[in-house]
Design a protein around this motif. Structure first.
Motif, short mmCIF file in Angstrom:
data_model
loop_
_atom_site.label_atom_id
_atom_site.label_comp_id
_atom_site.label_asym_id
_atom_site.label_seq_id
_atom_site.Cartn_x
_atom_site.Cartn_y
_atom_site.Cartn_z
N PHE A 106 34.22 -17.40 11.52
CA PHE A 106 34.69 -16.38 10.59
C PHE A 106 36.21 -16.51 10.51
N LYS A 107 36.81 -15.84 9.56
CA LYS A 107 38.26 -15.88 9.41
C LYS A 107 38.88 -14.57 9.89
N ILE A 108 40.16 -14.63 10.15
CA ILE A 108 40.98 -13.44 10.36
C ILE A 108 41.95 -13.42 9.19
N VAL A 109 42.06 -12.28 8.51
CA VAL A 109 42.96 -12.19 7.37
C VAL A 109 43.92 -11.02 7.56
N LYS A 110 45.10 -11.19 7.00
CA LYS A 110 46.12 -10.14 7.02
C LYS A 110 46.28 -9.61 5.60
N TYR A 111 46.33 -8.28 5.50
CA TYR A 111 46.45 -7.61 4.21
C TYR A 111 47.86 -7.03 4.07
N SER A 161 41.71 -8.06 9.44
CA SER A 161 40.27 -7.92 9.64
C SER A 161 39.64 -9.27 9.90
N THR A 162 38.47 -9.21 10.49
CA THR A 162 37.63 -10.39 10.49
C THR A 162 37.07 -10.48 9.08
N LEU A 163 36.71 -11.66 8.65
CA LEU A 163 36.07 -11.84 7.34
C LEU A 163 35.04 -12.94 7.50
N GLY A 164 33.78 -12.56 7.44
CA GLY A 164 32.69 -13.50 7.65
C GLY A 164 31.89 -13.19 8.90
N GLU A 198 32.43 -5.87 10.26
CA GLU A 198 33.72 -6.54 10.32
C GLU A 198 34.63 -5.66 11.17
N LEU A 199 35.60 -6.27 11.80
CA LEU A 199 36.53 -5.58 12.68
C LEU A 199 37.86 -5.39 11.96
N ILE A 200 38.41 -4.18 12.05
CA ILE A 200 39.65 -3.82 11.37
C ILE A 200 40.71 -3.49 12.43
N LEU A 258 41.38 -10.35 17.56
CA LEU A 258 40.21 -10.27 16.68
C LEU A 258 39.32 -11.50 16.81
N GLN A 259 39.93 -12.67 17.01
CA GLN A 259 39.13 -13.88 17.22
C GLN A 259 38.29 -13.76 18.48
#
Length: 188
Positions: free
Chosen positions: A30-35, A47-50, A68-70, A86-87
């Protein structure tokens, strides 16, 4: 862009960038993304994404859960250990095939951030956002649950284990600490 990503960006702001590999350059499932945004001005979200592509099991009900984790932080804090946190906990959920539930405590496992007394992670609903953000309905049968990951002190982790998460959340309501301040003091 898929509807779930649009949903996340509606509440968390535009995706800025992300991570698809860990610090050892190994590809993650899965990915970790920053908003760009967070629950308050001057904050950002991760968040995690996937992670929600896999069904995880509730140890309480046996129900299959997608989640998903925020994670929220002040923008001035920088990325620091957040993607790695998060990973690690996302991979642990996949390895154990177990969903994180409200009230779960991970750790304590030593200081999470330099110059901080936070040593554990607490899982709850993302109450800094509106109720509509808590779940995303994929269809009539399936939803993705947003699980908020909050760094806590070892004293708070011990309190939760001893008295229960509901008593801890009552204290959070009464005291109203800044849960995005990673230099905050313990509330117990």
């Amino acid at each position: 862009m898929n509807k779930y990503t649009e949903f996340l960006e509606k509440y968390l702001g535009t995706i800025q960038y992300g991570w698809s590999k860990n610090e050892n350059d190994q590809k993650l499932p899965f990915k970790i993304v920053k908003y760009a945004g967070g629950p308050f001005p001057g904050t950002v979200s991760y968040s995690t994404l996937g992670l929600s592509n896999e069904n995880l099991t509730s140890i309480v009900s046996g129900k299959q859960i997608r989640q998903e984790l925020i994670f929220n932080a002040y923008a001035s804090f920088g990325d620091n250990n957040i993607p790695g946190i998060l990973q690690q906990i996302g991979q642990l959920a996949l390895k154990n095939k177990r969903a994180y539930l409200r009230g779960d405590v991970i750790g304590p496992n030593g200081k999470i951030f330099d110059n901080s007394d936070l040593e554990a992670l607490y899982i709850t609903s993302p109450v800094y956002f509106t109720d509509e953000f808590f779940t995303f309905d994929i269809d009539n049968k399936t939803a993705i649950i947003q699980a908020w990951v909050i760094p806590i002190t070892s004293q708070e982790a011990d309190f939760i284990k001893k008295y229960g998460w509901d008593k801890f959340e009552d204290m959070l309501v009464d005291i109203n600490p800044d849960l995005i301040d990673f230099n905050r003091l313990s509330i117990v």
